[in-house]
Design an enzyme around this catalytic site. Sequence first.
Site, PDB file in Angstrom:
ATOM      1  N   GLN A 199      37.425 -69.827  89.822  1.00 62.78           N
ATOM      2  CA  GLN A 199      38.497 -69.870  88.823  1.00 62.78           C
ATOM      3  C   GLN A 199      39.521 -68.586  88.867  1.00 62.78           C
ATOM      4  O   GLN A 199      40.679 -68.408  88.556  1.00 62.78           O
ATOM      5  CB  GLN A 199      38.224 -70.356  87.663  1.00 62.78           C
ATOM      6  N   ASP A 233      33.623 -70.612  75.741  1.00 67.05           N
ATOM      7  CA  ASP A 233      33.705 -72.099  75.573  1.00 67.05           C
ATOM      8  C   ASP A 233      33.037 -72.443  74.195  1.00 67.05           C
ATOM      9  O   ASP A 233      33.287 -73.520  73.645  1.00 67.05           O
ATOM     10  CB  ASP A 233      32.794 -72.657  76.762  1.00 67.05           C
ATOM     11  N   ASN A 242      30.014 -69.266  77.860  1.00 64.24           N
ATOM     12  CA  ASN A 242      31.234 -69.121  78.711  1.00 64.24           C
ATOM     13  C   ASN A 242      30.902 -69.128  80.429  1.00 64.24           C
ATOM     14  O   ASN A 242      29.642 -69.387  80.659  1.00 64.24           O
ATOM     15  CB  ASN A 242      31.905 -67.780  78.798  1.00 64.24           C
ATOM     16  N   LYS A 243      31.903 -69.193  81.185  1.00 66.40           N
ATOM     17  CA  LYS A 243      31.586 -69.459  82.702  1.00 66.40           C
ATOM     18  C   LYS A 243      30.326 -68.714  83.145  1.00 66.40           C
ATOM     19  O   LYS A 243      30.090 -67.414  82.907  1.00 66.40           O
ATOM     20  CB  LYS A 243      32.945 -68.905  83.439  1.00 66.40           C
TER      21      LYS A 243
END
Length: 345
Positions: free
Chosen positions: A195, A236, A246-247
Amino acid sequence: MRPLRYEDGTLMLLDQTRLPVELVWVACSDVEAVASAIRDMIVRGAPAIGVTAAYGMAIAARHGCNDSSEDFSLRMSNAAILLGNTRPTAVNLFWALERMKHIAAGLTPESCLSELADRLLLEARRMEEEDVAINRSIGAHGNALIPEGARILTHCNAGALATADYGTALGVIRAAHDAGKRIHVYADETRPYLQGARLTAWELMQDGIPVTLQCDSMAGWLMASGRIDLVITGADRIAANGDTANKIGTYSLAVLAKYHRIPFYIAAPISTIDRNLANGSGIPIEERPARELTEFRGIRMAPEGVRVYNPGFDVTPAELISAIITERGTLRAPYGLRIARLFEN
Ligand code: MRU
């Protein structure tokens, strides 16, 4: 840069699996297509997933205008189940579905279903516009934390592409850039789904914000060699004590930032806070397909049959987070207390 738009009963989504090579819009005209788009990551990023799911509910309602009220109610609860089963970690998805279910619950045997469908569409549109305003506000609060000339490391994509527009972590970066601070962004590639390379680098370049791409494993060396002033990422799901999902890779950055005495910030809307979870241990972590590690766009990179573990997210303990930037201001430790106060007013 808006990754989604609703036009005449159809949700148009900028296909984020094809960026930055191709700019392709995907048309979703039923709830099944909306759910597939979330699952297949045509749209991704916590706030964008929430707004997309809201439009999915509005589209489902529009298809049910000739139903009996029982059938309509069943249609709406099936739509919510379908959308809710797409991706487990970003709480904004469930938050948006709850908002839409609340409107749908206004159904009575006398209800005019097309009016109810209009109300649901209005709510989805409202969520989209609110998200943009929220991100601008996060940007304004976060800008206060960004020094002139800052070199900022970010991970994944928490930009306009991950929201209705403007972004959360990239919203802060945009606000600092617009304020004339000569910042420079280091974008983590963000293995395995890239991403950072595919989306963040592209998005910042579109806006003329200086960006350098590096792969995730270089972050420690960049910090050690004095090239990073602060880290900022999105989220998230944030538990009631501030632990933040999160990622995958975010936790490693937070540990590195602590060691190198570099501030580590989270930027997220209040809708990302899940007060039902006391701490991060209860956050559901999505496991992604093995092929994201073993292949790249169809080219095999690992031995056939190798065992793979591919969690999409990790949880950063609150103690590693210097501040959480929300639309209502910047929260500092103790997060449990500060988060509880946010919900009191
Ligand atoms: O798997 P993704 O691409 O949906 O993950 C996105 C992230 O982890 C983002 O950092 C997060 O959703 C915040 S987006 C404003």
